[in-house]
Design a protein around this motif. Structure first.
Motif, PDB file in Angstrom:
ATOM      1  N   LEU A  67    -102.112 -73.093 -15.424  1.00  0.00           N
ATOM      2  CA  LEU A  67    -100.874 -72.399 -15.780  1.00  0.00           C
ATOM      3  C   LEU A  67    -100.048 -73.222 -16.767  1.00  0.00           C
ATOM      4  N   GLU A  68    -100.122 -74.541 -16.667  1.00  0.00           N
ATOM      5  CA  GLU A  68     -99.442 -75.388 -17.648  1.00  0.00           C
ATOM      6  C   GLU A  68    -100.083 -75.211 -19.021  1.00  0.00           C
ATOM      7  N   ILE A  69    -101.407 -75.043 -19.040  1.00  0.00           N
ATOM      8  CA  ILE A  69    -102.098 -74.765 -20.305  1.00  0.00           C
ATOM      9  C   ILE A  69    -101.619 -73.437 -20.879  1.00  0.00           C
ATOM     10  N   LEU A  70    -101.433 -72.437 -20.011  1.00  0.00           N
ATOM     11  CA  LEU A  70    -100.946 -71.124 -20.453  1.00  0.00           C
ATOM     12  C   LEU A  70     -99.564 -71.260 -21.088  1.00  0.00           C
ATOM     13  N   VAL A  71     -98.693 -72.021 -20.451  1.00  0.00           N
ATOM     14  CA  VAL A  71     -97.347 -72.233 -20.990  1.00  0.00           C
ATOM     15  C   VAL A  71     -97.421 -72.890 -22.358  1.00  0.00           C
ATOM     16  N   LYS A  72     -98.234 -73.928 -22.457  1.00  0.00           N
ATOM     17  CA  LYS A  72     -98.316 -74.701 -23.694  1.00  0.00           C
ATOM     18  C   LYS A  72     -98.934 -73.913 -24.836  1.00  0.00           C
ATOM     19  N   THR A  73    -100.030 -73.209 -24.564  1.00  0.00           N
ATOM     20  CA  THR A  73    -100.753 -72.526 -25.640  1.00  0.00           C
ATOM     21  C   THR A  73    -100.062 -71.246 -26.112  1.00  0.00           C
ATOM     22  N   THR A  74     -99.231 -70.650 -25.266  1.00  0.00           N
ATOM     23  CA  THR A  74     -98.536 -69.422 -25.659  1.00  0.00           C
ATOM     24  C   THR A  74     -97.120 -69.692 -26.146  1.00  0.00           C
ATOM     25  N   GLY A  75     -96.731 -70.964 -26.155  1.00  0.00           N
ATOM     26  CA  GLY A  75     -95.412 -71.324 -26.656  1.00  0.00           C
ATOM     27  C   GLY A  75     -94.262 -70.937 -25.745  1.00  0.00           C
ATOM     28  N   LEU A  76     -94.526 -70.778 -24.460  1.00  0.00           N
ATOM     29  CA  LEU A  76     -93.446 -70.471 -23.523  1.00  0.00           C
ATOM     30  C   LEU A  76     -92.515 -71.668 -23.391  1.00  0.00           C
ATOM     31  N   PRO A  77     -91.242 -71.437 -23.138  1.00  0.00           N
ATOM     32  CA  PRO A  77     -90.317 -72.550 -22.930  1.00  0.00           C
ATOM     33  C   PRO A  77     -90.737 -73.382 -21.724  1.00  0.00           C
ATOM     34  N   LYS A  78     -90.521 -74.666 -21.796  1.00  0.00           N
ATOM     35  CA  LYS A  78     -90.848 -75.538 -20.678  1.00  0.00           C
ATOM     36  C   LYS A  78     -90.050 -75.112 -19.453  1.00  0.00           C
ATOM     37  N   GLY A  79     -90.738 -74.977 -18.319  1.00  0.00           N
ATOM     38  CA  GLY A  79     -90.064 -74.549 -17.100  1.00  0.00           C
ATOM     39  C   GLY A  79     -90.015 -73.048 -16.923  1.00  0.00           C
ATOM     40  N   SER A  80     -90.637 -72.311 -17.837  1.00  0.00           N
ATOM     41  CA  SER A  80     -90.608 -70.845 -17.729  1.00  0.00           C
ATOM     42  C   SER A  80     -91.430 -70.347 -16.554  1.00  0.00           C
ATOM     43  N   LEU A  81     -92.398 -71.180 -16.110  1.00  0.00           N
ATOM     44  CA  LEU A  81     -93.140 -70.896 -14.885  1.00  0.00           C
ATOM     45  C   LEU A  81     -92.791 -71.988 -13.877  1.00  0.00           C
ATOM     46  N   THR A  82     -92.144 -71.600 -12.807  1.00  0.00           N
ATOM     47  CA  THR A  82     -91.793 -72.545 -11.759  1.00  0.00           C
ATOM     48  C   THR A  82     -92.938 -72.613 -10.763  1.00  0.00           C
ATOM     49  N   MET A  83     -93.559 -73.787 -10.656  1.00  0.00           N
ATOM     50  CA  MET A  83     -94.723 -73.940  -9.785  1.00  0.00           C
ATOM     51  C   MET A  83     -94.286 -74.192  -8.339  1.00  0.00           C
ATOM     52  N   ILE A  84     -94.711 -73.322  -7.450  1.00  0.00           N
ATOM     53  CA  ILE A  84     -94.405 -73.461  -6.030  1.00  0.00           C
ATOM     54  C   ILE A  84     -95.694 -73.853  -5.309  1.00  0.00           C
ATOM     55  N   PRO A  85     -95.788 -75.093  -4.804  1.00  0.00           N
ATOM     56  CA  PRO A  85     -97.037 -75.551  -4.183  1.00  0.00           C
ATOM     57  C   PRO A  85     -97.214 -75.076  -2.740  1.00  0.00           C
ATOM     58  N   TYR A  86     -98.451 -74.744  -2.408  1.00  0.00           N
ATOM     59  CA  TYR A  86     -98.835 -74.387  -1.041  1.00  0.00           C
ATOM     60  C   TYR A  86    -100.047 -75.230  -0.658  1.00  0.00           C
ATOM     61  N   LYS A  87    -100.451 -75.142   0.601  1.00  0.00           N
ATOM     62  CA  LYS A  87    -101.506 -76.011   1.117  1.00  0.00           C
ATOM     63  C   LYS A  87    -102.924 -75.524   0.811  1.00  0.00           C
ATOM     64  N   SER A  88    -103.081 -74.239   0.488  1.00  0.00           N
ATOM     65  CA  SER A  88    -104.429 -73.713   0.268  1.00  0.00           C
ATOM     66  C   SER A  88    -104.391 -72.535  -0.692  1.00  0.00           C
ATOM     67  N   ASP A  89    -105.572 -72.177  -1.197  1.00  0.00           N
ATOM     68  CA  ASP A  89    -105.682 -71.003  -2.060  1.00  0.00           C
ATOM     69  C   ASP A  89    -105.221 -69.747  -1.328  1.00  0.00           C
ATOM     70  N   ALA A  90    -105.644 -69.614  -0.073  1.00  0.00           N
ATOM     71  CA  ALA A  90    -105.294 -68.429   0.710  1.00  0.00           C
ATOM     72  C   ALA A  90    -103.786 -68.283   0.857  1.00  0.00           C
ATOM     73  N   GLU A  91    -103.097 -69.396   1.080  1.00  0.00           N
ATOM     74  CA  GLU A  91    -101.648 -69.349   1.257  1.00  0.00           C
ATOM     75  C   GLU A  91    -100.941 -68.920  -0.025  1.00  0.00           C
ATOM     76  N   THR A  92    -101.517 -69.273  -1.179  1.00  0.00           N
ATOM     77  CA  THR A  92    -100.873 -68.893  -2.437  1.00  0.00           C
ATOM     78  C   THR A  92    -100.922 -67.378  -2.639  1.00  0.00           C
ATOM     79  N   VAL A  93    -102.016 -66.757  -2.217  1.00  0.00           N
ATOM     80  CA  VAL A  93    -102.133 -65.293  -2.323  1.00  0.00           C
ATOM     81  C   VAL A  93    -101.212 -64.619  -1.321  1.00  0.00           C
ATOM     82  N   THR A  94    -101.136 -65.142  -0.116  1.00  0.00           N
ATOM     83  CA  THR A  94    -100.243 -64.594   0.915  1.00  0.00           C
ATOM     84  C   THR A  94     -98.794 -64.669   0.461  1.00  0.00           C
ATOM     85  N   ALA A  95     -98.431 -65.774  -0.189  1.00  0.00           N
ATOM     86  CA  ALA A  95     -97.066 -65.932  -0.687  1.00  0.00           C
ATOM     87  C   ALA A  95     -96.743 -64.871  -1.735  1.00  0.00           C
ATOM     88  N   LEU A  96     -97.721 -64.571  -2.576  1.00  0.00           N
ATOM     89  CA  LEU A  96     -97.523 -63.522  -3.582  1.00  0.00           C
ATOM     90  C   LEU A  96     -97.315 -62.174  -2.914  1.00  0.00           C
TER      91      LEU A  96
END
Length: 328
Positions: free
Chosen positions: A174-203
């Motif tokens: 996602l940081e690569i996405l921000v950088k390559t598309t010229g998005l402003p720094k911080g435009s994607l706020t990364m929220i960490p979770y413990k597992s892949d499954a938890e990230t989908v549940t959070a969504l």
């Protein structure tokens, strides 16, 4: 009589010498028996039951017929893979202690942790076995119907993205996405979770706005209509994922830099003999062509993707450099 005694003694001595020589020759041959002559340990850098562990056990079921010896899977979790890596480095360079590597252990880990007690390339590559596709998803009721919509929204204000820990492949992608598309720094706020499954549940629970994940972690929810895919990465250039034929790839959308996939392969300690490398490179190639193995790893969400020893080494170095550039 004396001459006869001398001749007899000489005959006995020569016979003894011949027997001893044969015995010594046999001992030398045994000491230099072709590799491998005993079971091989395969270190897994994560706990039992995870995708890398399951991939290692799938390998251990099939590759013995191509290597010639059983494979003993040993889990050595800790420090995102650094524990297993250290154990491998400290093992004898005889090819009997190897490691199941993944993007998280030899791509992102050294990229975000430059002070590891070993060099980022301190290993010998034997062969890449598989890759796993990735996908960017939102909730089904999201106003963003395309990747373009999401990027336009991100330019106007920060969007929350769930990731399975900071410094992981999804986070850096996602940081690569921000950088390559010229998005402003911080435009994607990364929220960490413990597992892949938890990230989908959070969504799905509305705690974040977007999730980037391995396809296997989101495919069930995509099929059930619980999340919606905006873009995906296919392991086959120019081809959409067979599971998501209606979802465009990042390359189609003009962002080839987002061709980020997970991967796995087999490593050995630095300095293993060429015979070990050759044996395993050939065995991995044959395994990736094995129908039973292919079916097993596809159920795990992976795709067969063989690379030989040298090509795999170049690939891993490229992965490290890619993520190091993002992390610094």
């Amino acid at each position: 009589m004396g001459a006869f005694r001398w001749t007899s003694n000489r005959w006995l001595f020569c016979t003894w010498l011949a027997v001893a020589s044969v015995a010594g020759l046999g001992s030398g041959v045994e000491a230099q028996a072709p590799y491998p002559a005993k079971p091989i340990t395969l270190l897994v850098p994560f706990g039992a039951g995870g995708t890398t562990d399951l991939a290692a056990r799938a390998l251990a079921q099939v590759i013995p017929q191509y290597v010639g010896q059983p494979i003993v899977v040993v889990n050595k979790p800790g420090s995102s893979g650094a524990v297993a890596w250290q154990v491998m480095i400290e093992s004898p360079t005889d090819g009997y202690t190897l490691m199941m590597a993944a993007i998280g252990t030899h791509g992102t880990l050294p990229a975000v942790n430059p002070n590891l007690p070993f060099k980022h390339n301190q290993f010998t590559t034997l062969g890449r076995t598989q890759v796993n596709p990735t996908v960017l998803v939102v909730r089904p009721d999201s106003p963003w119907k395309s990747l373009k919509d999401l990027l336009e929204a991100a330019r106007k204000g920060p969007i929350k993205a769930s990731v399975p820990g900071l410094g992981t492949m999804p986070h850096l992608a996602l940081e690569i996405l921000v950088k390559t598309t010229g998005l402003p720094k911080g435009s994607l706020t990364m929220i960490p979770y413990k597992s892949d499954a938890e990230t989908v549940t959070a969504l799905m629970g509305g705690h974040v706005d977007v999730n980037y994940n391995n396809l296997i972690s989101a495919i069930s929810q995509i099929r059930a209509g619980q999340v919606r895919a905006l873009a995906a990465v296919s392991p086959v250039p120019g081809k959409r994922l067979s599971d998501l034929p209606d979802v465009p790839t990042f390359t189609e959308l003009g962002i080839p830099q987002m061709n980020v996939v997970g991967w796995r392969g087999v490593l050995a300690p630095p300095g293993v003999p060429a015979a070990v490398v050759e044996k395993w490179e050939a065995a991995v190639r044959k395994m990736t062509e094995d129908r039973g193995w292919r079916e097993t790893i596809q159920k795990l969400g992976d795709e067969p993707a063989f690379l030989g020893a040298r090509a795999f080494g170049e690939f891993v170095e490229g992965e490290y450099q890619r993520y190091r550039a993002v992390a610094t």
